[in-house]
Design a protein around this motif. Structure first.
Motif, PDB file in Angstrom:
ATOM      1  N   GLY A 274      11.575   4.780  -4.358  1.00 17.85           N
ATOM      2  CA  GLY A 274      10.597   5.722  -4.892  1.00 17.85           C
ATOM      3  C   GLY A 274      10.304   5.537  -6.370  1.00 17.85           C
ATOM      4  O   GLY A 274       9.323   6.041  -6.881  1.00 17.85           O
ATOM      5  N   ARG A 275      11.172   4.798  -7.056  1.00 19.02           N
ATOM      6  CA  ARG A 275      10.907   4.581  -8.486  1.00 19.02           C
ATOM      7  C   ARG A 275       9.852   3.495  -8.651  1.00 19.02           C
ATOM      8  O   ARG A 275       9.006   3.556  -9.523  1.00 19.02           O
ATOM      9  N   THR A 276       9.982   2.479  -7.799  1.00 20.70           N
ATOM     10  CA  THR A 276       8.995   1.407  -7.815  1.00 20.70           C
ATOM     11  C   THR A 276       8.056   1.614  -6.632  1.00 20.70           C
ATOM     12  O   THR A 276       8.288   2.458  -5.776  1.00 20.70           O
ATOM     13  N   PHE A 277       7.001   0.837  -6.601  1.00 22.33           N
ATOM     14  CA  PHE A 277       5.974   1.086  -5.590  1.00 22.33           C
ATOM     15  C   PHE A 277       6.497   0.807  -4.189  1.00 22.33           C
ATOM     16  O   PHE A 277       6.151   1.490  -3.247  1.00 22.33           O
TER      17      PHE A 277
ATOM     18  N   ARG B  86       0.846  -1.196   0.000  1.00 20.77           N
ATOM     19  CA  ARG B  86       0.000   0.000   0.000  1.00 20.77           C
ATOM     20  C   ARG B  86       0.874   1.236   0.000  1.00 20.77           C
ATOM     21  O   ARG B  86       2.014   1.201   0.455  1.00 20.77           O
ATOM     22  N   SER B  87       0.291   2.310  -0.459  1.00 14.55           N
ATOM     23  CA  SER B  87       1.029   3.565  -0.435  1.00 14.55           C
ATOM     24  C   SER B  87       0.942   4.163   0.967  1.00 14.55           C
ATOM     25  O   SER B  87       0.017   3.884   1.723  1.00 14.55           O
TER      26      SER B  87
ATOM     27  N   ARG C  91      20.430   1.192 -12.162  1.00 19.23           N
ATOM     28  CA  ARG C  91      20.351   2.639 -11.995  1.00 19.23           C
ATOM     29  C   ARG C  91      18.901   3.112 -11.910  1.00 19.23           C
ATOM     30  O   ARG C  91      18.557   3.949 -11.094  1.00 19.23           O
ATOM     31  N   LEU C  92      18.054   2.535 -12.777  1.00 20.80           N
ATOM     32  CA  LEU C  92      16.678   3.040 -12.835  1.00 20.80           C
ATOM     33  C   LEU C  92      15.800   2.482 -11.708  1.00 20.80           C
ATOM     34  O   LEU C  92      14.876   3.138 -11.263  1.00 20.80           O
ATOM     35  N   LEU C  93      16.078   1.277 -11.271  1.00 25.15           N
ATOM     36  CA  LEU C  93      15.215   0.678 -10.239  1.00 25.15           C
ATOM     37  C   LEU C  93      15.793   0.768  -8.848  1.00 25.15           C
ATOM     38  O   LEU C  93      15.084   0.555  -7.866  1.00 25.15           O
TER      39      LEU C  93
ATOM     40  N   CYS D 234       3.617  -3.128  -9.839  1.00 19.34           N
ATOM     41  CA  CYS D 234       4.159  -1.990 -10.594  1.00 19.34           C
ATOM     42  C   CYS D 234       5.095  -2.464 -11.711  1.00 19.34           C
ATOM     43  O   CYS D 234       5.779  -3.473 -11.599  1.00 19.34           O
ATOM     44  N   THR D 235       5.095  -1.686 -12.782  1.00 19.58           N
ATOM     45  CA  THR D 235       5.735  -2.090 -14.022  1.00 19.58           C
ATOM     46  C   THR D 235       7.229  -2.385 -13.905  1.00 19.58           C
ATOM     47  O   THR D 235       7.680  -3.456 -14.333  1.00 19.58           O
ATOM     48  N   PRO D 236       8.028  -1.455 -13.354  1.00 21.18           N
ATOM     49  CA  PRO D 236       9.480  -1.683 -13.411  1.00 21.18           C
ATOM     50  C   PRO D 236       9.877  -2.966 -12.710  1.00 21.18           C
ATOM     51  O   PRO D 236      10.729  -3.715 -13.194  1.00 21.18           O
TER      52      PRO D 236
END
Ligand SMILES: Cc1cc2nc3c(=O)[nH]c(=O)nc-3n(C[C@H](O)[C@H](O)[C@H](O)COP(=O)(O)O)c2cc1C
Ligand code: SF4
Ligand code: FES
Lengths: 898, 431, 164
Positions: free
Chosen positions: B391-394, B194-195, B385-387, B350-352
């Motif tokens: 905060g990038r992923t849920f 959950r957020s 680097r991206l993941l 979540c996508t990533p």
């Protein structure tokens, strides 16, 4: 209002929205998938990433999901930031890993949000070199195709279907990258709003099945703003047409009415327009057989008939105001009938009177969603006005807002708000004779006969305001229930009372009005919503006319020479004997219709009318909102709008003051003069002379192709397209188009870079708010009459030992006349049964019983439903017996099983 | 070491199995419940735990007293609140909570009563890994006995405080260990995180205030309440207080878990307690605290196993149980194994994470099996680097997955390149 | 027990209803109810799933969404015994691949499959918290550690009576 900096540009933003909304409202191109304006934010797809900076000195910033970040004044963000761009391109690349890249054969192609977003992020080269996973697809019934391989896992479908629309039979299965969105097993999607999946799903997983069968690209179709006629809610639609036929119906956003959602009856009900049995030429009865004739011959014939004696016109609650008004003009106000038999006629006319005289708001659907207590009294809104039932469902979502506010969770933070609202009390109180789809989410449900529900209603009103009359002789449980409901409603700030004509009971209407008035007196801000049956019932109520019973009396007296019945199948209004009586007393029967009804088969003269998609007109919804629909197709002679036929008939017959209208606006203007209650209808939409930048609006997307190619076997030359005098649209892609067009004149949504329905964001003043160019339609009813308590309180219902009170139980699919002719809807209609609360001795569930209903001897299988009150039986109207529509007492004849 | 120096495990490993209520009491148990419920206000318990500087042992190391202090304090009786023990231990390489659950379930129960009292929650839930069958049986037995004796139920010790404990055996998913996903799972839903906000302390299970604490965290509480904050702080060698269950797996002589002072040097754990690497193996690198911590290389073995020091060394203390990579095990293979786990255990929300981790896994598999391509390394770096950053992923699952990858790409660069160059694994996957 | 009875026995229904009643909301008992069904039948068949769903007041789709999400709920028949061999990192380092290869060869199945005699299903499982005794595996409810190819094979053989 706050101000935020988007890539250095100062933009106004609301503090109750998130950064994604703010960016979109600022006109920025920020891609997204899982967020949906009506569903809120859940942060699943991670597509809306932006860089946020903590202040002017922060040069590093932080990647945040715009949809999950509240607007704060002075927020600094960058969409253009290289890392944010790279991350967003990455998201599309991940989403496309398993996608089949089958755009050329995908019905979504050309209006696919995934395509738009892929282009927007610049992802153009596939770097993933491993195998894609594949799924088996399901047969989801006649409405929706399933192609799971196109899924990008945004979870919108289940969030819409389950959380928003209350559907139970669609779910997400599996985990990690092995997700499946579908049903437990193959079978038709059960929820009444399943068709919206075609618009909610941002790619081609769920698509419109009937549309796919005669598939076209969005850019190959013409669009026109229309209004759904399959119930009295009046959802705004876009009709797409190509090659002379309607291809599909889409939602057309109206901030106060249907917003983003249509019911399946509305979306898939248009099939009647392409029926092969549809009357396509005027026919005259000669030697007992219908013979096609020319328009001129037909009109001559009419003139001859009219010379035989007075013309009486029977109008229709499914026809436009203009058509009815033209008939009224032909026959004269004194010889114009609403086409309704009593008691429906009386009750229909009572509704606007009640709304005007009750000191309560007459709410729009959107207004209803904000109610903090809802009393549904008698009406099964989920079938009589499906979209309205969906609006009531949303009151539960709002019930979670106090908990969300207390936890400082923004209201658009959808999953969190729903979770925090787990224990929020439901604001719904449902008092109906039979179970409804709202029951599972209601705080209180109560089953009783309509009269007893009305009595309860009167008692509730009395307990809210002691000056309202009380119902005598309530039982102990009824007294307690009335007391507790009164207390709940009184404690609300914006209570809502909903009832309607479902059980043709004036007492229910009166009781509801008393409750609303009592709530007003008690200092709350109440609303009263009354549901009428048909797409233009309210328009007819405002126009007025004679009940069918009066027409029968005139016929008996020999006062009718020619009976003109327009768009009204009287076999659904009068039982066979009554109809025979009427017709046998009338020398000439003229029927104008666009469907082949049983009545049309009996016509001496049948004039083929256009359906909604080929004509313009105005419908008044149950809230008294006049709304214009415009043609998506040119009517091809000899098909003509009913009003044109009627005007020509008047001319041919040499009627005094026969109108000389040549376009729709002239009809509307005449109607506004002659029927003051409908004067406002003129403002429902701009006239045909509306011009944008001095030009007509185009009805076709700018890239339309194939207009000549599709008939290349006949001629390769472009053929001049007919220009309708009734609309401000050009018949082609020539013309003006802008996001600030009036809401009533939107033929499709499209802006550069945004080819899917998601482009709607660009047409709204703010997301979820009114249209930039103004909302469609105009409200005709406002309460302006003095109020008095209603005192006609019925006696308690007493079940008779040997008889049942048979109540109409309309079906979502199969009851409403026009949609039932649409093949996908017909496929979902189930056979009629007789539902009984108590089984008479010797009878069992599944036995067939015989009884007489509306003059017909019928046999039906019985279904035992112990939740029904004793002495009550239910049967779908118009199905078992065509003319059955209002409660009657029946006696059952024995067991018919061998 | 004396029993009071290793309070958590003092009663573990008894010949007759875990102690029953009476034996537990004879060995010093139940004092904390008595003290807290009779002599202390709930706030005093929170203050004591705050003063003890106990930090969460579930991996994130959040101050336990501080976490509790966010629970709303309005009229307790009218409000449902939950105290939840996170016993979902599924982090590869981690086996400390099982030890505590099987070895002394009453210690956890006592800790939960104390914590429940502190936040005034009447409902306790143990969210247990479904595979921990023995722990399940022992917990259920212990709960039943404690109930019978009166340590659980209404009005414990006449204090007016009532507390019940239920065990929820999980259906099995690593993400259930993430505290918000755990709550979703308890509600009978697909365990998606959950957020926040709302934080569980404010809106947790069914929207009610809830505290989720790790088993080891909770097991410390009886000892803190019994012996005081000063005593507890003094147990640690460095800045962190208390003891910690450390452990080692991999090719060492004596793999296992030991309760040692917080801050014990890694070298001591590996060489002294685990007996060092087996003959013929050399230490190459290690994950200090479970699969989702970054690699430290062999040269960093002198790091003190405490939150700050491990972070300074470039990794995280995590669960405190180290996984050792020896010189005869392929680092690419190990990363492939780890990322296979993370890809499989992505919840799919979540996508990533859902679609990025399987890509990473397949790239690693390709490289390991000799079909890697030079730009595969760029793709792996891109993902790290991206993941990697939060905060990038849920939720923290993907950053956890990227920690060993990012560090491993740097540390084992030559191994990767050799794989791609030679089109095969230069070592065999396992020696 | 790989084929399911068409309906749940009354005692099981009662236990599920009892579980549902004890929870704040019936759906919270979803996993425990599915586990009960599985304990009795080895797996959760379609009719059992649908029946369990109705006892919990959920739709079959809703409950199946949960059942298919979690690792330990079997929606396909399994053998009389289930071997879950850890495939996480410590066990991998300690040679679980060799153990797996031997088990596969001995049982004649691949992970995810059941022996033709219905005796054994072989499944991979994430870290069993037995890393100090890696490689480890769970056989039904019993944890085994310090495996090598031979000990694992002997264990597997005891599950098949008569041994092949
Ligand atoms: C992917 C993921 C898995 C986790 N698994 C566990 C776990 O198995 N056990 C645990 O106690 N904490 C786990 N955590 C940490 C919990 O979210 C939470 O921080 C912890 O239970 C809080 O307890 P503590 O404050 O006592 O440490 C996990 C976190 C993440 C992001
Ligand atoms: S089916 Fe469509 S709406 Fe549903 S998750 Fe997949 S892409 Fe999203
Ligand atoms: S739209 Fe923001 S995460 Fe999906």
């Amino acid at each position: 209002m706050a101000t935020i900096l988007i890539d250095g540009r100062a933009c106004p933003a609301r503090t109750d929205e998130n950064l994604l909304q703010a960016c979109l409202e600022a006109g920025a191109d920020l891609p997204y998938f899982c967020w949906h304006p009506e569903l809120g934010s859940v942060g699943a797809c991670r597509q809306c990433a932006v860089k946020q900076f903590s202040g002017p000195d922060d040069k590093t910033g932080r990647i945040v999901m715009a949809c999950m970040t509240p607007v704060t004044d002075g927020a600094i963000l960058s969409i253009d930031d290289p890392l944010a761009r790279e991350f967003r391109a990455g998201v599309v690349e991940w989403l496309m890993i398993n996608h089949p890249h089958d755009c050329p054969v995908c019905p979504e192609g050309g209006e696919c949000h995934l395509q738009d977003m892929t282009v927007m992020t610049g992802h153009a080269r596939r770097r993933y070199r491993f195998a894609k996973r594949t799924h088996r697809n399901q047969d989801l019934g006649p409405f929706i195709n399933h192609e799971m391989n196109r899924c990008i896992g945004c979870y919108r479908c289940v969030r819409f279907y389950r959380d928003y629309a209350g559907g139970e039979d669609l779910a997400a299965f599996g985990a990690h990258d092995d997700l499946y969105f579908g049903r437990y097993e193959d079978g038709a999607l059960e929820n009444a709003f399943s068709g919206n999946l075609a618009e909610i799903c941002p790619t081609g997983v769920f698509t419109d099945k009937p549309f796919s069968a005669v598939y076209s690209r969005k850019w190959d179709m013409r669009g026109a703003p229309s209004v759904c006629a399959h119930c009295a809610v009046g959802c705004n639609t876009i009709v797409n047409a190509r090659q002379g036929s309607v291809r599909r119906v889409l939602n057309r956003y109206h901030d106060a009415v249907n917003r983003y959602v249509l019911c399946d009856r509305g979306r898939f009900g248009h099939g009647f327009t392409t029926m092969s049995t549809r009357p396509r030429a005027p026919t005259m009865r000669q030697d007992g057989l219908p013979v096609p004739v020319s328009i001129a011959t037909a009109l001559d014939r009419f003139a001859a008939m009219a010379a035989d004696g007075p013309v009486v016109g029977i109008g229709s609650t499914r026809a436009s105001l203009e058509a009815n008004f033209a008939l009224r003009a032909l026959a004269g106000p004194a010889r114009f009938s609403t086409g309704l038999a009593q008691p429906e006629h009386d009750l229909t006319l009572l509704v606007p009177a009640l709304l005007r005289a009750t000191p309560a708001r007459n709410p729009s659907l959107h207004d209803m969603e904000a109610a903090d207590a809802v009393l549904v009294l008698g009406e099964d809104v989920c079938v009589t006005a499906p979209r309205l039932g969906l609006a009531l469902r949303q009151t539960l979502r709002r019930a979670a807002y106090p908990a969300a506010d207390a936890a400082k969770v923004p209201r658009w933070m959808d999953a969190a708000v729903r979770m925090l609202g787990t224990d929020a009390p439901s604001p719904l109180l449902v008092l109906t004779p039979a179970p409804t789809d709202l029951d599972p989410i209601a705080a209180t449900t109560h089953r009783a006969a309509p009269d007893d529900l009305a009595r309860l209603g009167f008692a509730i009103a009395h307990r809210i305001d002691g000056t309202a009359p009380d119902a005598p002789d309530l039982s102990e449980p009824e007294t307690r229930l009335a007391g507790s409901i009164a207390a709940t409603l009184r404690a609300a700030r914006r209570p809502l009372v909903v009832t309607g004509l479902h059980h043709a009971s004036a007492a229910l209407l009166h009781a509801a009005a008393n409750i609303a008035a009592a709530l007003h007196a008690a200092g709350t801000d109440p609303a009263l919503s009354l549901v009428v049956p048909d797409g233009n019932s309210m328009g007819m109520a405002l126009m007025g006319g004679l009940p069918l019973d009066a027409v029968r009396a005139m016929a008996r007296e020999g006062e009718i020479g020619t009976l003109v019945v327009m768009e009204n199948d009287l076999t659904r209004r009068l039982d066979a004997a009554a109809l025979d009586d009427l017709l046998s007393a009338v020398p000439h029967l003229v029927v104008i219709d666009h469907i082949a009804t049983p009545l049309a088969h009996r016509a001496d003269l049948l004039l083929p009318a256009t359906a909604f998609a080929e004509s313009g007109g105005t419908l008044v919804n149950t809230e008294g909102r006049a709304q214009r629909f415009l043609p998506a197709l040119a009517a091809e002679l000899p098909l003509q709008e009913s009003w044109r036929w009627l005007q020509q008939c008047a001319q041919a017959a040499g009627t005094a003051n026969a109108p000389d209208w040549t376009d729709l606006d002239q009809v509307i203007a005449a109607m506004a003069r002659e029927v003051p209650a409908l004067a406002g209808a003129a403002d429902a939409a701009p006239n045909a002379d509306y011009r944008l930048d001095g030009r007509r609006l185009r009805s076709e997307p700018s890239r339309i192709s194939g207009r000549t190619a599709v008939r290349a076997n006949i001629s390769v030359h472009d053929r001049p397209l007919p220009q309708s005098p009734d609309t401000p649209f050009s018949p082609s892609m020539e013309g003006a188009y802008a996001t600030a067009m009036p809401g009533a004149l939107i033929p499709f949504y499209q802006v550069p870079g945004w080819n899917s329905v998601q482009s709607l964001n660009r047409f709204q003043q703010e997301i979820g708010g009114p249209m930039r160019g103004g909302d469609a339609g105009t409200r005709l009813l406002d309460h302006d009459r003095p109020h008095d308590w209603h005192r006609d309180i019925p006696a308690p219902f007493t079940p008779a030992p040997d008889a049942f009170l048979l109540l109409p139980a309309p079906r979502l699919f199969g009851t409403e006349e026009l949609s039932t002719l649409s093949p996908p809807i017909a496929a979902r209609a189930t056979p009629a049964t007789l539902r009984l609360g108590t089984l008479p001795p010797g009878l069992q569930d599944g036995d067939t019983v015989r009884f007489t209903l509306a003059g017909e001897r019928i046999a039906l299988p019985i279904r035992h439903d112990p939740t029904l009150p004793p002495g009550i039986a239910l049967c779908p109207p118009h199905m078992a017996a065509r003319a059955f529509a209002t409660p009657v007492r029946i006696r059952l004849h024995g067991n018919d099983t061998p | 070491m004396t029993a009071s120096e290793r309070p958590l495990t003092a009663m573990i490993g008894l010949p007759d199995g875990p102690p029953d209520c009476a034996a537990y009491g004879r060995a010093g148990g139940w004092q904390a419940v008595r003290r807290a419920l009779r002599d202390m206000t709930p706030d005093a318990v929170i203050d004591l735990v705050t003063a003890s500087k106990l930090r969460g042992r579930g991996g994130a190391g959040f101050g336990t007293g501080q976490k509790w202090s966010f629970v709303p304090k309005d009229p307790a009786a009218t409000r449902r609140k939950y105290l939840i023990a996170n016993a979902d231990e599924m982090e590869p390489g981690t086996f400390k909570d099982r030890l505590l659950l099987e070895g002394n379930p009453l210690q956890l129960i006592e800790g939960m009563i104390v914590a429940g009292y502190a936040i005034q929650a009447g409902h306790g839930v143990i969210f247990l890994r479904g595979e921990y069958h023995l722990a399940l049986d022992r917990l259920n037995q212990a709960i039943a006995e404690a109930h019978e004796v009166g340590w659980l139920g209404d009005n414990i010790l006449g204090s007016g405080f009532g507390f019940e404990i239920h065990v929820h055996a999980s259906g099995g998913r690593y993400i259930c260990g993430e505290e918000t996903a755990l709550l979703t799972a308890l509600e009978g839903r697909r365990a998606q995180p959950r957020s926040k906000p709302p934080f569980p302390q404010v809106g947790g299970l069914w929207g009610a205030p809830s505290v989720v604490n790790n088993v080891e965290t909770l097991c410390n509480l009886p000892h803190i309440v019994t012996n005081g904050a000063d005593w507890f702080r003094a147990l640690g060698i460095g800045p962190d207080s208390g003891t910690k269950i450390y452990g080692v797996s991999g090719r060492v002589r004596r793999p296992g878990a030991w309760e040692l002072p917080m801050g014990t040097p890694l070298r001591e754990i590996v060489e002294h307690h685990a007996g060092g690497l087996r003959d013929g193996y050399r230490l190459r690198a290690l994950l200090p605290g479970g699969a989702s911590t970054a690699f430290l290389d062999a040269g960093q073995i002198d790091v003190a196993m405490e939150y700050g020091a491990v972070e300074k060394a470039g990794s995280r203390l995590g669960t405190g149980l180290a996984i050792l990579l020896d010189d005869r095990t392929c680092p690419v293979g190990m990363l492939h194994n780890l990322e296979h786990f993370f890809a499989q255990e992505s919840c799919g929300w979540c996508t990533p994470c859902r679609d990025g981790l399987p890509w990473v896994e397949r790239l690693l598999q390709a490289i390991e099996s000799g079909t890697g391509q030079p730009d595969d390394l760029d793709r792996l770096h891109d993902h790290a680097r991206l993941l990697g950053p939060m905060g990038r992923t849920f939720c923290a699952h993907a950053p956890g997955a990227m920690a060993p990858l990012a560090s491993g790409l740097n540390l084992f660069r030559e191994d990767f390149e050799a794989h791609i160059r030679q089109r095969r694994c230069p070592l065999h996957a396992t020696a | 027990m790989s084929t399911a009875d068409p309906t749940l026995p009354p005692e099981l229904r009662d236990r599920i209803t009892g579980l549902a009643r004890a929870e704040h909301r019936p759906r919270a008992a979803a996993i425990s109810a599915l586990t009960l069904v599985q304990d009795q039948f080895g797996w959760v068949s379609d009719p059992h799933l649908a029946e369990t769903a109705s006892l919990l007041g959920m739709s079959p789709a809703d409950l199946d969404g949960i059942a298919t999400y979690f690792n330990l709920i079997f929606r396909r028949p399994v053998g009389r015994h289930v071997i879950m061999l850890c495939d996480s990192v410590s066990c991998w380092i300690m040679g679980r691949d060799a153990v797996c290869a031997r088990l596969q060869a001995r049982l004649g199945i691949r992970p995810g499959e059941t022996t033709p005699d219905g005796a054994v299903t072989l499944l991979p499982i994430v870290c069993l918290g037995h890393c100090d005794h890696a490689p480890a595996m769970l056989v039904d409810r019993t944890l085994h550690g310090d495996l090598d190819a031979e000990t694992a094979e002997r264990l597997a053989d005891t599950l098949r009576t008569p041994a092949p």
